[in-house]
Design a protein around this motif. Structure first.
Motif, short mmCIF file in Angstrom:
data_model
loop_
_atom_site.label_atom_id
_atom_site.label_comp_id
_atom_site.label_asym_id
_atom_site.label_seq_id
_atom_site.Cartn_x
_atom_site.Cartn_y
_atom_site.Cartn_z
N ASP A 44 0.73 -1.29 0.13
CA ASP A 44 0.06 -0.06 0.18
C ASP A 44 0.73 1.31 -0.15
OD1 ASP A 44 -2.96 -1.05 0.44
OD2 ASP A 44 -1.76 -2.25 1.34
N ASP A 87 -1.07 -2.02 -4.37
CA ASP A 87 -1.42 -0.72 -4.39
C ASP A 87 -0.58 0.36 -4.35
OD1 ASP A 87 -4.41 -1.14 -4.46
OD2 ASP A 87 -4.72 -0.59 -2.25
N ASN A 119 -6.32 -3.25 -5.82
CA ASN A 119 -7.39 -2.91 -6.20
C ASN A 119 -7.16 -1.54 -6.96
OD1 ASN A 119 -7.15 -2.63 -3.40
ND2 ASN A 119 -8.84 -1.11 -3.78
N HIS A 120 -6.25 -0.71 -6.45
CA HIS A 120 -5.99 0.59 -6.72
C HIS A 120 -5.29 0.64 -8.19
CE1 HIS A 120 -8.02 3.10 -4.21
NE2 HIS A 120 -8.02 2.55 -3.14
N HIS A 218 -3.27 -8.89 -2.14
CA HIS A 218 -3.73 -7.77 -1.76
C HIS A 218 -5.23 -8.07 -1.53
CE1 HIS A 218 -3.76 -3.37 -1.51
NE2 HIS A 218 -5.09 -3.60 -2.08
N HIS A 251 -3.77 -4.09 1.48
CA HIS A 251 -4.86 -3.84 1.50
C HIS A 251 -5.75 -3.29 2.70
CE1 HIS A 251 -9.07 -3.44 -0.75
NE2 HIS A 251 -9.58 -4.24 -0.02
#
Ligand SMILES: [Zn+2]
Length: 548
Positions: A44, A87, A119-120, A218, A251
């Motif tokens: 992240d 991320d 996801n990002h 993630h 995540h």
């Protein structure tokens, strides 16, 4: 399959029944010999290539730290693997405006071996992800992301690393929630399958090719597998599949830390001792977020058995507030200072400067003032309050949104709008979230926030809902002309500050229907302005809220 035993901290596990592997023909390790392996990990990153204004974290200092560990491991004849839980994208305008080029290239500089896809990464379209892949020479791994038309995987599912005598398979897994969290425009042809199924299918193949199996994920760490409304995370994965040695996660942006008895530490503070979560013989690790820490696991492999020798979360120039001799609060380092690597710093500097320049570029235009002055926005519904709430509501597909006026710090004057203007309005980098509430819960919430007094930061602004409020008492509330139905579900967009009970709002972040979208508020507002420019300020007037 390899089981995990803990050499130095056997107290932590009640589960050490060590089954020793039968050596496969293709293995290179020798019976009776022990091999040292160190895994380093972060997750992240969210655009934090640069240190913050207090000099905390940043990739240049991270490189110095990792380089020194590399030298130490090399001198000991050990092997090292550096992984990311994904991320990399989204969170800092200077990075976002450059498609996280400094972040990815910085990872290349530091020498990452592989990353999970977060996801990002899907905040951008696939062509941007492909461009990002071309910037580095390590793989983006995801075993459970498919092209729906070809039914083929979009990314490499795993990579096997030969590290001295050891063969280490790293398999990538991405939360199924990406489908609901990612930008819908970019999700059309992409599907996410269940990570547990993918790993089960891949395990026979991985066991043939590797001595050690690591999942770079993630998916989030949810204590005791209580994932609520989210897709299942790392604990569920470890409990469902026997044979993953280590999960390097991301995540949930937690420092995943257990104490010496194996109990999870819920209020971890930098500098405290930290042990991985152990589930079903799998070690689960996660290093909070933003490169605040580098996670370090020193392991030993002997006769097919992997053991954890030591583990730590190493803070990267993190600071804590203490009172000095005059009783004033000052920030001091929690551990030894880590110098910034001069070469990487020099490489990143033009990106930081360019990013700041880009903040001055025009993103839109408005025909009259958007009212965010403290003396107005804390007393009555304004077009700015409505606009911000509306932008957040649309971003997360909510039915309505609530915004605290204390989070609105400036107006935007008639004329051109820059990203910098937007950041002055919303400087706190709160994250937009949403919560699914039934009509009764929603009415209770609206009643509570409608009662917030004028002349306070708590004074509420709204979008998507028509309200009649008399002397702070909610009289009527309708959505799309309909009364709120106590039996129906509604999606409410709120920022992370009020979600966590800021301004004494009813806390929502522990509600089972709460989702943190990960989108930063200023970024959401900027995107809305870009999409809808030229803006007509009058269109946002009052936002259908009548106060008497
Ligand atoms: Zn994420």
């Amino acid at each position: 399959m390899i089981k995990i035993g803990l050499l130095a901290v056997t107290a932590i596990t009640g589960l050490v029944s060590l089954a020793v592997n039968v050596q496969a023909d293709s293995s290179r390790w020798e019976a009776g010999t022990s091999y040292k392996l160190t895994i380093l990990h972060t997750n992240d990153n969210h655009g934090r290539f640069w240190s913050n204004r207090h000099g905390e974290y940043g990739m240049a200092a991270r490189k110095t730290l990792i380089d020194s560990i590399r030298a130490e491991i090399k001198a000991e004849g050990g092997q090292l693997l550096l992984l990311s839980g994904g991320d990399i994208n989204t969170g800092v305008p200077e990075s976002d405006l450059q498609d996280a080029e400094p972040d990815f290239k910085g990872m290349g500089f530091i020498g990452y071996d592989a990353m999970a896809i977060g996801n990002h990464e899907f905040d951008n379209e696939l062509s941007v992800i492909r461009k990002q892949q071309s910037w580095v020479d390590f793989p983006f791994l995801a075993a459970n992301i498919y092209d729906t038309s070809t039914k083929k995987r979009l990314f490499k599912p795993y990579q096997v690393f030969q590290k001295g005598a050891l063969r280490i398979a790293v398999v990538g897994l991405t939360t199924e929630d990406t489908k609901k969290l990612g930008n819908p425009e970019f999700m059309g042809n992409i599907s996410f399958t269940q990570p547990v199924d993918e790993v089960k299918n891949l395990l026979p193949e991985l066991n043939k090719k590797a001595d050690i199996i690591i999942a770079a994920t993630h998916m989030g760490h949810y204590q005791d597998a209580k994932f609520g409304i989210n897709a299942p995370g790392d604990v569920t994965l470890a409990r469902s599949v026997k044979g993953i040695d280590i999960i390097i996660g991301g995540h949930s942006q937690d420092p995943v830390c257990a104490d010496a008895q194996g109990a999870m530490i819920t209020k971890y503070k930098a500098g405290m001792a930290c042990m991985p979560d152990v589930q079903n013989g799998t070690l689960i690790m996660q290093a909070h977020e933003w490169g605040k820490y580098v996670g370090r696991a020193d392991l030993e492999f002997k006769d097919g058995e992997l053991s954890l020798v030591s583990y730590q979360l190493i803070p990267v120039n993190l600071k804590k507030k203490v009172k000095n001799a005059e009783g004033k609060k000052v920030r001091v380092l929690v551990a030894d200072a880590i110098a910034e690597d001069a070469t990487l710093k020099a490489f990143l500097t033009p990106y930081q400067e360019q990013g700041q320049e880009k903040l001055q570029q025009k993103i839109g235009v408005v025909d009259s003032k958007l009212e965010g002055d403290r003396a107005v926005v804390r007393f009555e519904p304004t077009n700015m309050g409505h606009l911000i709430a509306l932008a957040q509501m649309e971003k997360v597909g909510a039915d309505l949104a609530v915004m605290n006026s204390g989070g609105i710090r400036d107006s935007i004057a008639q004329g051109d709008i820059t990203y910098k203007d937007v950041l002055k309005v919303q400087p706190f980098a709160n994250v937009v979230g949403f919560v699914t509430l039934n009509g009764k819960e929603l009415l209770d919430y609206l009643t509570a926030v409608a009662a917030k007094p004028i002349d306070s930061g708590a004074f509420a602004q709204f979008a998507g809902v028509s309200l009649m409020i008399e002397q702070g008492v909610l009289k009527t509330a309708t959505i799309k002309g309909q009364d709120i139905d106590p039996a129906k579900n509604y999606r409410l967009a709120i920022n992370s500050y009020i979600a966590s009970g800021g301004d004494k709002y009813p806390p929502m972040n522990k509600h089972s229907g709460y989702v943190n979208s990960g989108f930063v508020d200023a970024d959401v507002l900027k995107e809305y302005i870009e999409k809808n420019s030229p803006l007509s300020a009058g269109e946002y007037d009052k936002g259908n809220v009548v106060r008497k």
